[in-house]
Design an enzyme around this catalytic site. Sequence first.
Site, short mmCIF file in Angstrom:
data_model
loop_
_atom_site.label_atom_id
_atom_site.label_comp_id
_atom_site.label_asym_id
_atom_site.label_seq_id
_atom_site.Cartn_x
_atom_site.Cartn_y
_atom_site.Cartn_z
N LEU A 33 0.88 -1.33 0.08
CA LEU A 33 0.17 -0.10 0.14
C LEU A 33 0.80 1.20 0.06
CD1 LEU A 33 -2.76 -1.20 2.65
CD2 LEU A 33 -2.58 -1.17 0.05
N HIS A 37 -3.52 4.19 -2.22
CA HIS A 37 -4.44 3.30 -1.86
C HIS A 37 -5.21 3.91 -0.53
CE1 HIS A 37 -1.46 0.34 -3.57
NE2 HIS A 37 -2.63 -0.25 -4.03
N ASP A 150 -6.22 3.56 -12.65
CA ASP A 150 -6.36 2.26 -13.82
C ASP A 150 -7.72 2.47 -14.34
OD1 ASP A 150 -4.32 0.36 -12.70
OD2 ASP A 150 -5.03 1.36 -11.03
N GLN A 153 -9.53 -0.29 -16.18
CA GLN A 153 -10.13 -1.13 -15.13
C GLN A 153 -11.43 -0.67 -14.32
OE1 GLN A 153 -7.64 -3.26 -11.98
NE2 GLN A 153 -8.34 -1.50 -10.74
N SER A 186 2.35 0.54 -6.62
CA SER A 186 3.06 -0.44 -5.80
C SER A 186 4.44 -0.81 -6.68
CB SER A 186 2.22 -1.55 -5.67
OG SER A 186 1.08 -1.62 -4.95
#
Length: 281
Positions: A33, A37, A150, A153, A186
Amino acid sequence: MKIFEHINSVHSFVTEAKTNGKTIGFVPTMGALHRGHISLVEQSIHENDITIASVFVNPTQFNNSSDLEKYPRDFEKDRSMLENIGCSAVFTPSVVEMYPTVDKRVFDFSGIDSIMEGEHRPGHFNGVAQIVSKLFDAIPANNAYFGIKDFQQLAIIKNLVQQLNLPIKIVACDIIREPDGLAMSSRNIRLSAEHRAEASLIYKTLKAAVEKSQELNKQQINQFVEQEISKSELLKLEYFEIVNSSTLTPVVNINDKEEAIGCIAVWANNIRLIDNIIFNF
Ligand code: AMP
């Protein structure tokens, strides 16, 4: 903060809380994280009575086994970051818990899964849909939080929720960046110092492309982005595509009055970085 490893226990926790009139926010992650996040978790905490994050590196969305193997994992650090900001619970299942048998489901996203990320990472979005549908079954939250970082996504997940008639609201959250503009990821911790420094060129190029969009046509903007990224010997452009932000179809004429988003994927050595920016006309 509660820690759940099993679907049954997290499901009971959520359904009992909902019976008691509590609203549930859910933040799915693959761990390692960072502040990106955490911003999703904070937004969820702000908007719901109970917030659950999940930490699960989903094997079915990796089209490259070395990427899966090298994906950063540090659950102790994740746990303490989540606890410190007041997250109510974390769901951290094993692979066998989520996939007791091979998931053979194939989703149909009417083509929005076959361009950009989908084209370069075959099977990626089917794997994302498999895990997100399983997580939404395990954690029937009111709201689920996903990053605009994203972008494709996010479009896939909105489509998934619609086609499965899931009673869950998808909340889109802003991109959190490092001080030099690099979108937090990440994967950034795997960059060498040289690649990390050079990676700031990605967002600088996107911003410059937006500024130039008043005077350049779409082809010229594409060329500009290609040229700028190629100035770095450490970065390699995989794609840059300006698409309609609702349909994800490539924008034909940059001067059209449609909301467009420029999506980019760049390799920094063997690390793949993605980012995007809104083009306002
Ligand atoms: P991941 O752990 O990479 O699967 O990401 C989990 C969630 O965090 C996804 O919804 C991502 O879009 C979101 N996310 C990742 N990086 C950022 C960022 N820099 N800013 C905001 N959200 C992010």
